[in-house]
Structure formats: C-alpha cells, structure tokens
Design a protein around this motif. Structure first.
Motif, short mmCIF file in Angstrom:
data_model
loop_
_atom_site.label_atom_id
_atom_site.label_comp_id
_atom_site.label_asym_id
_atom_site.label_seq_id
_atom_site.Cartn_x
_atom_site.Cartn_y
_atom_site.Cartn_z
N ALA A 138 2.63 13.13 -12.74
CA ALA A 138 3.71 13.26 -11.77
C ALA A 138 4.61 12.04 -11.82
CB ALA A 138 3.17 13.46 -10.36
N LEU A 139 5.81 12.23 -11.28
CA LEU A 139 6.79 11.16 -11.10
C LEU A 139 7.20 11.17 -9.64
CD1 LEU A 139 8.82 9.03 -12.23
CD2 LEU A 139 10.39 10.95 -12.59
N VAL A 140 7.12 10.01 -8.98
CA VAL A 140 7.53 9.90 -7.58
C VAL A 140 9.06 9.80 -7.54
CG1 VAL A 140 7.32 8.59 -5.44
CG2 VAL A 140 5.36 8.75 -6.99
N ILE A 141 9.68 10.74 -6.82
CA ILE A 141 11.13 10.79 -6.72
C ILE A 141 11.62 9.90 -5.57
CG2 ILE A 141 13.13 12.31 -6.37
CD1 ILE A 141 11.53 12.79 -9.00
N GLU A 142 10.96 10.00 -4.41
CA GLU A 142 11.33 9.15 -3.27
C GLU A 142 10.12 8.95 -2.37
OE1 GLU A 142 14.36 10.85 -0.73
OE2 GLU A 142 13.53 12.84 -0.97
N GLY A 143 10.14 7.85 -1.63
CA GLY A 143 9.04 7.53 -0.74
C GLY A 143 7.89 6.88 -1.49
N LYS A 144 6.73 6.86 -0.85
CA LYS A 144 5.53 6.33 -1.49
C LYS A 144 4.31 7.07 -0.94
CE LYS A 144 5.28 2.24 1.52
NZ LYS A 144 5.19 0.78 1.54
N PHE A 145 3.23 7.05 -1.69
CA PHE A 145 1.99 7.71 -1.26
C PHE A 145 0.81 7.01 -1.90
CE2 PHE A 145 2.32 9.61 -5.35
CZ PHE A 145 1.11 10.19 -5.66
N GLU A 146 -0.37 7.43 -1.46
CA GLU A 146 -1.61 6.84 -1.94
C GLU A 146 -2.35 7.86 -2.81
OE1 GLU A 146 -5.37 6.21 0.61
OE2 GLU A 146 -4.17 4.37 0.83
N LEU A 147 -2.73 7.44 -4.01
CA LEU A 147 -3.49 8.27 -4.94
C LEU A 147 -4.86 7.64 -5.11
CD1 LEU A 147 -3.88 10.36 -7.30
CD2 LEU A 147 -2.80 8.65 -8.78
N THR A 148 -5.91 8.44 -4.91
CA THR A 148 -7.27 7.98 -5.17
C THR A 148 -7.79 8.76 -6.36
OG1 THR A 148 -7.63 7.56 -2.82
CG2 THR A 148 -9.60 7.71 -4.21
N VAL A 149 -8.26 8.05 -7.38
CA VAL A 149 -8.90 8.66 -8.54
C VAL A 149 -10.23 7.94 -8.73
CG1 VAL A 149 -8.74 9.17 -11.01
CG2 VAL A 149 -6.66 9.20 -9.62
N HIS B 243 -10.25 13.30 -7.20
CA HIS B 243 -8.98 12.70 -6.80
C HIS B 243 -8.49 13.25 -5.47
CE1 HIS B 243 -8.15 16.19 -9.38
NE2 HIS B 243 -7.03 16.36 -8.69
N ARG B 244 -7.58 12.48 -4.87
CA ARG B 244 -7.07 12.82 -3.54
C ARG B 244 -5.67 12.22 -3.40
NH1 ARG B 244 -9.72 10.27 1.93
NH2 ARG B 244 -8.43 11.39 3.45
N PHE B 245 -4.82 12.91 -2.65
CA PHE B 245 -3.46 12.45 -2.40
C PHE B 245 -3.25 12.36 -0.89
CE2 PHE B 245 -3.63 15.14 -6.14
CZ PHE B 245 -3.03 14.35 -7.13
N ARG B 246 -2.62 11.27 -0.43
CA ARG B 246 -2.30 11.18 0.99
C ARG B 246 -1.10 10.26 1.20
NH1 ARG B 246 -4.79 7.83 4.91
NH2 ARG B 246 -5.22 5.81 3.99
N ASN B 247 -0.44 10.49 2.32
CA ASN B 247 0.71 9.67 2.69
C ASN B 247 0.45 9.00 4.04
OD1 ASN B 247 3.11 8.49 3.36
ND2 ASN B 247 4.36 10.31 3.14
N PRO B 248 -0.09 7.77 4.03
CA PRO B 248 -0.33 7.06 5.28
C PRO B 248 0.91 6.29 5.76
CG PRO B 248 -1.19 5.77 3.47
CD PRO B 248 -0.62 7.04 2.87
N PHE B 249 2.04 6.53 5.12
CA PHE B 249 3.25 5.76 5.41
C PHE B 249 4.18 6.50 6.37
CE2 PHE B 249 1.63 4.73 1.16
CZ PHE B 249 1.27 3.41 1.39
N ASP B 250 5.27 5.84 6.77
CA ASP B 250 6.17 6.38 7.81
C ASP B 250 7.25 7.32 7.29
OD1 ASP B 250 4.83 4.93 9.76
OD2 ASP B 250 6.12 3.17 9.52
N GLU B 251 7.41 7.43 5.98
CA GLU B 251 8.45 8.30 5.41
C GLU B 251 7.84 9.33 4.50
OE1 GLU B 251 11.64 6.15 3.60
OE2 GLU B 251 11.72 4.67 5.21
N PRO B 252 8.48 10.50 4.37
CA PRO B 252 7.98 11.52 3.46
C PRO B 252 8.00 11.02 2.01
CG PRO B 252 9.77 12.39 4.81
CD PRO B 252 9.69 10.93 5.07
N CYS B 253 7.12 11.56 1.21
CA CYS B 253 7.08 11.24 -0.22
C CYS B 253 7.34 12.53 -1.00
CB CYS B 253 5.72 10.66 -0.62
SG CYS B 253 5.64 10.25 -2.37
N HIS B 254 8.26 12.47 -1.96
CA HIS B 254 8.59 13.61 -2.80
C HIS B 254 8.24 13.26 -4.24
CE1 HIS B 254 11.92 16.42 -4.58
NE2 HIS B 254 10.71 16.92 -4.72
N LEU B 255 7.48 14.13 -4.89
CA LEU B 255 7.17 13.93 -6.30
C LEU B 255 7.25 15.24 -7.05
CD1 LEU B 255 3.71 14.55 -6.93
CD2 LEU B 255 3.78 12.88 -5.11
#
Length: 182
Positions: A129-140, A161-173
C-alpha cells in the motif's frame, strides 16, 4: 447494506443453522446471533472468519443483489466502488466484477480510532500500500510501524498483521493484495 440481514439470508440460503455456521467458523453461537441482529458490527477479520464458514468471500457477500455486468468494465467510477468495510472502516474495492481477478486493489480510509480488530489478520499472499494522506499504525508480527503520507509497505500476508489509526485525523491509503481474496 444491512450486514445482519444479509448474513442471515445467506446462512439460510446455504441451509445452515446459526449453530452449524458458528461451529464451521470457529466462533460462538451468540456471535452469529448478535451479528444477524445487528447488535454488534463485526470487524473485517471477524466477518471474514464467519464467511469462511459458509464459505464465501467478502466480495461475494457485499455483492449480493448486484447484477453482473454483461461486458467487461475498464473504468470504475467513484460511485461504483464496492465498500466492503465494516463499522467505521471504508474499504472500496476497485474492479470487483473483473473476471478472475489476480489481485484486490482498494482505497481504504481509517477514521481516527479505527482498527481492524484485536485479532491479527493472517492469510495467503502479499500486501502492499501507499499512504495518500494522514498516518496510521501497522503491526506485522511483533513490529509496530507508524506510516505517514508518502510512506508505503509490502509484506507477506501470512505474517500476523493489524491496521489501526490511533491519531486525530483520518488516514487514506491505496492497497493491493494477492491473491484476490477480498
């Protein structure tokens, strides 16, 4: 889409009781009941696990009621993308009716606080994947990474693996997985 009503309809169409589906999927009877009553919104991994007991892919499940196109599509407009996300997650599948797809390509949006679930995902294939905007947490496996706009990942999907967004803004990928299991 009413996930609960759709699951109940598919289960009955396949001649399965709640108890039998729960046994096949490795979940409790109450889990199936709560999903069908829309008492809970299952995570992507949980819904995928339940559907594996039917067996049925996420794409097949979310395509129920859609008519197949007579001609092969090349362009998919924004309003034609199939949302296979659950709860707050938005996973829009690109090319859902492309015959014999070899990969799944999705536009994914993780709102603040979104998570694919406590249970780690694990399946055959590869993911990128490529993150377009925002940020997120990836666990592998045991490693945790924070990815921001412009960052990307590529890994063997057989690793937990697991994906989550613990941040204040949406993440788009934009992501791709092989084989086309979504």
């Amino acid at each position: 889409m009413d996930i609960g009503a759709s699951l109940k309809a598919v289960r009955k169409m396949k001649g399965l009781s709640q108890r039998e589906l729960a046994k096949r999927a490795g979940v409790t009877n109450s889990t199936i009941s709560m999903i069908e009553k829309n008492s809970v919104s299952p995570s992507v991994s949980s819904l995928k696990k339940v559907l594996a007991g039917i067996p049925m892919s996420l794409v097949e499940f979310f395509s129920i009621g859609d008519s197949a196109s007579a001609e092969q599509k090349i362009v998919y407009r924004a309003d034609e993308l199939l949302d296979i996300g659950t709860g707050p997650l938005e996973f829009k599948l690109i090319g859902r009716d492309y015959p014999n797809r070899a990969m799944s390509v999705m536009s994914e949006i993780y709102p603040p606080g979104a998570d694919t679930g406590e249970e780690m995902l694990k399946h055959v294939g590869e993911e990128a994947a490529l993150v377009i905007e925002g940020k997120f947490e990836l666990t592998v496996g045991e490693e945790v990474f924070v990815l921001e706009a412009g960052d990307s990942y590529y890994f063997n999907s057989e690793l937990p693996h697991r994906f989550r967004n613990p941040f204040d803004e949406p993440c788009h990928l934009v992501s791709a997985t092989t084989p086309a299991n979504f």
